[in-house]
Design a protein around this motif. Structure first.
Motif, PDB file in Angstrom:
ATOM      1  N   LYS A  76       6.100 -15.198  -5.200  1.00 46.35           N
ATOM      2  CA  LYS A  76       6.466 -15.553  -4.222  1.00 46.35           C
ATOM      3  C   LYS A  76       7.483 -15.164  -3.331  1.00 46.35           C
ATOM      4  CE  LYS A  76      10.635 -19.072  -3.483  1.00 46.35           C
ATOM      5  NZ  LYS A  76      11.604 -20.170  -4.360  1.00 46.35           N
ATOM      6  N   SER A  77       8.049 -13.637  -3.933  1.00 46.27           N
ATOM      7  CA  SER A  77       8.299 -12.420  -3.163  1.00 46.27           C
ATOM      8  C   SER A  77       8.231 -11.399  -3.628  1.00 46.27           C
ATOM      9  CB  SER A  77      10.484 -12.917  -3.135  1.00 46.27           C
ATOM     10  OG  SER A  77      10.489 -11.350  -2.694  1.00 46.27           O
ATOM     11  N   MET A  78       6.892 -10.399  -2.895  1.00 46.01           N
ATOM     12  CA  MET A  78       6.796  -8.985  -3.125  1.00 46.01           C
ATOM     13  C   MET A  78       7.521  -8.209  -3.507  1.00 46.01           C
ATOM     14  SD  MET A  78       3.494  -9.149  -1.579  1.00 46.01           S
ATOM     15  CE  MET A  78       3.661  -9.404  -0.097  1.00 46.01           C
ATOM     16  N   ASN A  79       7.795  -7.171  -4.512  1.00 42.50           N
ATOM     17  CA  ASN A  79       9.005  -6.231  -4.297  1.00 42.50           C
ATOM     18  C   ASN A  79       8.456  -5.321  -3.068  1.00 42.50           C
ATOM     19  OD1 ASN A  79       6.629  -4.131  -5.008  1.00 42.50           O
ATOM     20  ND2 ASN A  79       6.689  -5.111  -7.263  1.00 42.50           N
ATOM     21  N   PHE A  80       9.649  -4.179  -3.290  1.00 45.72           N
ATOM     22  CA  PHE A  80      10.108  -3.632  -2.534  1.00 45.72           C
ATOM     23  C   PHE A  80       8.547  -2.245  -2.073  1.00 45.72           C
ATOM     24  CE2 PHE A  80      10.427   1.052  -0.761  1.00 45.72           C
ATOM     25  CZ  PHE A  80      11.356   1.200  -0.160  1.00 45.72           C
ATOM     26  N   ILE A  81       8.113  -2.077  -3.482  1.00 37.71           N
ATOM     27  CA  ILE A  81       6.913  -0.810  -3.282  1.00 37.71           C
ATOM     28  C   ILE A  81       5.764  -2.071  -2.550  1.00 37.71           C
ATOM     29  CG2 ILE A  81       4.984   0.186  -4.409  1.00 37.71           C
ATOM     30  CD1 ILE A  81       7.441   0.875  -6.786  1.00 37.71           C
ATOM     31  N   THR A  82       5.544  -3.184  -3.077  1.00 36.12           N
ATOM     32  CA  THR A  82       4.144  -3.814  -2.709  1.00 36.12           C
ATOM     33  C   THR A  82       4.095  -3.804  -1.772  1.00 36.12           C
ATOM     34  OG1 THR A  82       4.117  -4.701  -4.963  1.00 36.12           O
ATOM     35  CG2 THR A  82       2.509  -6.088  -3.077  1.00 36.12           C
ATOM     36  N   SER A  83       5.477  -4.422  -0.532  1.00 31.79           N
ATOM     37  CA  SER A  83       5.318  -5.255   0.516  1.00 31.79           C
ATOM     38  C   SER A  83       5.256  -4.625   1.779  1.00 31.79           C
ATOM     39  CB  SER A  83       6.443  -5.665   1.075  1.00 31.79           C
ATOM     40  OG  SER A  83       8.103  -5.521   0.451  1.00 31.79           O
ATOM     41  N   ALA A  84       6.046  -2.967   0.619  1.00 33.32           N
ATOM     42  CA  ALA A  84       6.257  -1.819   2.456  1.00 33.32           C
ATOM     43  C   ALA A  84       6.150  -0.073   1.704  1.00 33.32           C
ATOM     44  CB  ALA A  84       8.126  -1.398   2.483  1.00 33.32           C
ATOM     45  N   LEU A  85       5.849   0.129   0.730  1.00 37.07           N
ATOM     46  CA  LEU A  85       5.041   1.196   0.797  1.00 37.07           C
ATOM     47  C   LEU A  85       3.723   1.281   0.020  1.00 37.07           C
ATOM     48  CD1 LEU A  85       7.801   2.707  -1.458  1.00 37.07           C
ATOM     49  CD2 LEU A  85       7.457   2.890   0.632  1.00 37.07           C
ATOM     50  N   LEU A  86       3.364   0.744  -0.254  1.00 37.36           N
ATOM     51  CA  LEU A  86       1.482   0.627  -0.865  1.00 37.36           C
ATOM     52  C   LEU A  86       0.430   0.288   0.385  1.00 37.36           C
ATOM     53  CD1 LEU A  86       1.065  -1.506  -3.750  1.00 37.36           C
ATOM     54  CD2 LEU A  86       1.233   0.544  -3.789  1.00 37.36           C
ATOM     55  N   PRO A  87       1.246  -0.419   1.497  1.00 40.27           N
ATOM     56  CA  PRO A  87       0.404  -0.633   2.990  1.00 40.27           C
ATOM     57  C   PRO A  87      -0.360   0.730   3.553  1.00 40.27           C
ATOM     58  CG  PRO A  87       1.915  -2.325   2.636  1.00 40.27           C
ATOM     59  CD  PRO A  87       2.220  -1.391   1.612  1.00 40.27           C
ATOM     60  N   ILE A  88       1.147   1.458   3.126  1.00 41.97           N
ATOM     61  CA  ILE A  88       0.616   3.234   3.377  1.00 41.97           C
ATOM     62  C   ILE A  88      -0.896   3.875   2.948  1.00 41.97           C
ATOM     63  CG2 ILE A  88       1.927   6.014   3.051  1.00 41.97           C
ATOM     64  CD1 ILE A  88       4.596   4.470   2.940  1.00 41.97           C
ATOM     65  N   LEU A  89      -1.126   2.960   2.109  1.00 46.37           N
ATOM     66  CA  LEU A  89      -2.508   3.993   1.011  1.00 46.37           C
ATOM     67  C   LEU A  89      -3.970   4.000   2.540  1.00 46.37           C
ATOM     68  CD1 LEU A  89      -2.074   2.397  -2.189  1.00 46.37           C
ATOM     69  CD2 LEU A  89      -1.776   5.367  -1.656  1.00 46.37           C
ATOM     70  N   LEU A  90      -3.502   2.709   3.212  1.00 47.73           N
ATOM     71  CA  LEU A  90      -4.614   2.180   4.155  1.00 47.73           C
ATOM     72  C   LEU A  90      -4.395   3.288   5.780  1.00 47.73           C
ATOM     73  CD1 LEU A  90      -7.074   0.773   5.459  1.00 47.73           C
ATOM     74  CD2 LEU A  90      -5.220  -1.046   6.147  1.00 47.73           C
ATOM     75  N   ILE A  91      -2.460   2.891   5.730  1.00 49.92           N
ATOM     76  CA  ILE A  91      -2.537   3.410   7.183  1.00 49.92           C
ATOM     77  C   ILE A  91      -2.758   4.691   7.360  1.00 49.92           C
ATOM     78  CG2 ILE A  91      -0.611   3.204   9.102  1.00 49.92           C
ATOM     79  CD1 ILE A  91       0.669   0.846   7.686  1.00 49.92           C
ATOM     80  N   VAL A  92      -1.812   5.115   6.189  1.00 52.46           N
ATOM     81  CA  VAL A  92      -2.096   7.176   6.146  1.00 52.46           C
ATOM     82  C   VAL A  92      -3.687   7.100   6.705  1.00 52.46           C
ATOM     83  CG1 VAL A  92      -1.654   9.318   5.397  1.00 52.46           C
ATOM     84  CG2 VAL A  92      -0.191   7.340   5.224  1.00 52.46           C
ATOM     85  N   PRO A  93      -4.664   6.968   5.623  1.00 51.88           N
ATOM     86  CA  PRO A  93      -6.359   7.180   6.302  1.00 51.88           C
ATOM     87  C   PRO A  93      -6.500   7.269   7.251  1.00 51.88           C
ATOM     88  CG  PRO A  93      -5.530   6.675   4.208  1.00 51.88           C
ATOM     89  CD  PRO A  93      -4.348   5.997   4.246  1.00 51.88           C
ATOM     90  N   MET A  94      -5.383   5.950   8.150  1.00 53.45           N
ATOM     91  CA  MET A  94      -6.639   5.195   9.389  1.00 53.45           C
ATOM     92  C   MET A  94      -5.755   6.723  10.609  1.00 53.45           C
ATOM     93  SD  MET A  94      -5.185   2.283  11.542  1.00 53.45           S
ATOM     94  CE  MET A  94      -3.871   2.622  11.754  1.00 53.45           C
TER      95      MET A  94
END
Length: 416
Positions: A76-94
């Motif tokens: 229902k509500s993602m934690n801070f790491i999932t919602s805000a930080l883990l997307p970095i794993l895609l965006i940095v390589p991009m």
């Protein structure tokens, strides 16, 4: 705005040599840019479209997160790491891929060249300002090592001060998940221009035509004498075309990509550790202050100190004190701590408050960044130049605070 500029003038190291024409041009550009991006329909559509693009990238990143950690996404509500930080794993390589294929260096070089022509600022300072907008402070410093060695200590200090006011493009997606994306993306170019304005008031440097050169980035010590005067678009184009022949053979793509992903993973861990540690330390300080008086807290104390500056941005008294608390917390901890705290309740504040606060927190200006910048210079320049940076820590912090305040003030003019 003029009070913040006045503070910079009071603390200027050399008021007589401030380039007022350049300052006026950049200030006018910034006001026009803020109006265009916040008050003009086309400008609003551009920043909203860019924010939607970053949010789309974040949504795409959830596909990979869901594959590895489905129970972290389907909640229902993602934690801070999932919602805000883990997307970095895609965006940095991009962004690293865009650098690898030459797209980002091309954009940085041409925009920096145009900025120098329009504002009359030294070429490398303009180049570095644009570089920070994409790469962040320590990354931009790291790829500019040869230039830092060649330039005077006074110009190096200017770059150190500018480094307090940037963000890294690869984590903008994380910001837009917590704060209004249109104000995040408005803040980034506004901050860059204000960083040039403030540092040129606090630390004006006269650069002769002979000194106003850009040394070849990434060159070895043996190539230190090779430089480009970078005085025209044709020279920039020629340098871009011959870059591949001048530099060493590039790392194989998939090896490069693996290093990028590993670096992104480290960044996630570093941010996570910092947020946990700073929130816990702030709570510890609050508990200790509470033993003295139940009213005392870190937020209250910081709010009192920062209140006059918050009030100057156009808040009423009640909102100004809350704004001041968030400002102080951001300077002592970091922007993620404030964004995480304010995100669930931001909609309860006025539009002006939302815009000014979002712009203020969109930078790396805090105490921990001071250590990062000093550490970066220590590894890049000799002891004498590093000592100049270390002796001016107060100026670095003052620069970061004034840039954030000035940006919040400029954007706040057009959002009510």
């Amino acid at each position: 705005m003029f009070v913040f500029l006045g503070i910079a003038i009071i603390f200027s190291k050399d008021r007589k040599n401030i380039n007022w024409k350049s300052i006026a041009i950049m200030l006018a550009i910034n006001v026009l840019m803020a109006w265009f991006l916040t008050g003009f329909p086309l400008g609003r559509d551009i920043v909203k479209g860019a924010a939607a693009g970053f949010n789309w990238l974040v949504q795409v990143s959830y596909t990979g997160i869901e594959f590895a950690l489905p129970n972290w996404v389907h909640v229902k509500s993602m934690n801070f790491i999932t919602s805000a930080l883990l997307p970095i794993l895609l965006i940095v390589p991009m962004f690293d891929i865009l650098t690898y294929i030459g797209v980002l260096p091309f954009i940085i070089k041409w925009v920096g060249w145009a900025l120098a022509k329009i504002t009359g600022q030294p070429k490398f300072e303009s180049f570095f300002a644009v570089e920070m907008m994409f790469l962040g402070n320590t990354e931009a410093l790291a790829v500019s090592g040869l230039q830092l060695k060649k330039m005077s200590a006074k110009r190096d200090l200017t770059l150190a001060m500018m480094s307090m006011s940037c963000v890294t493009a690869s984590i903008i997606g994380s910001y837009t998940k917590m704060m209004p994306g249109q104000f995040i993306l408005t803040a980034i170019p506004i901050n860059i221009m204000n960083a040039i304005i403030v540092t040129n008031i606090l630390n004006p440097v006269s650069v002769s035509p002979e000194e106003d050169v850009i040394y070849k980035m990434g060159a070895s010590n043996a190539e230190a004498d090779t430089q480009t005067t970078d005085t025209s678009g044709s020279e920039l184009a020629a340098e871009t075309q011959t870059k591949a022949a001048e530099t060493e053979k590039r790392e194989p793509f998939f090896s490069f990509l693996g290093d990028s992903i590993l670096g992104a993973g480290k960044l996630v861990l570093i941010i996570t550790a910092n947020v946990i540690a700073f929130v816990a330390l702030a709570a510890l300080i609050d508990r200790l202050l509470g033993l003295v008086n139940p009213w005392l807290s870190l937020e209250h104390l910081l709010g009192i100190v920062m209140f006059p500056f918050a009030w100057l941005t156009g808040m009423d008294v009640s909102e100004a004190f809350k704004f001041a608390q968030y400002m102080g917390t951001k300077l002592v901890t970091n922007e993620f701590v404030v964004m995480g705290n304010v995100s669930p309740i931001l909609h309860t504040f006025s539009k002006h408050f939302q815009a000014a606060l979002t712009v203020f927190v969109t930078s790396f200006a805090n105490f921990s960044t001071l250590g990062m910048i000093i550490g970066a210079f220590k590894g890049l320049v000799d002891k004498e130049k590093n000592d100049v940076i270390a002796r001016n820590v107060g100026y670095l912090l003052l620069s970061g605070i004034l840039v954030s305040l000035l940006s919040a003030g400029i954007v706040g003019i057009f959002v009510w």
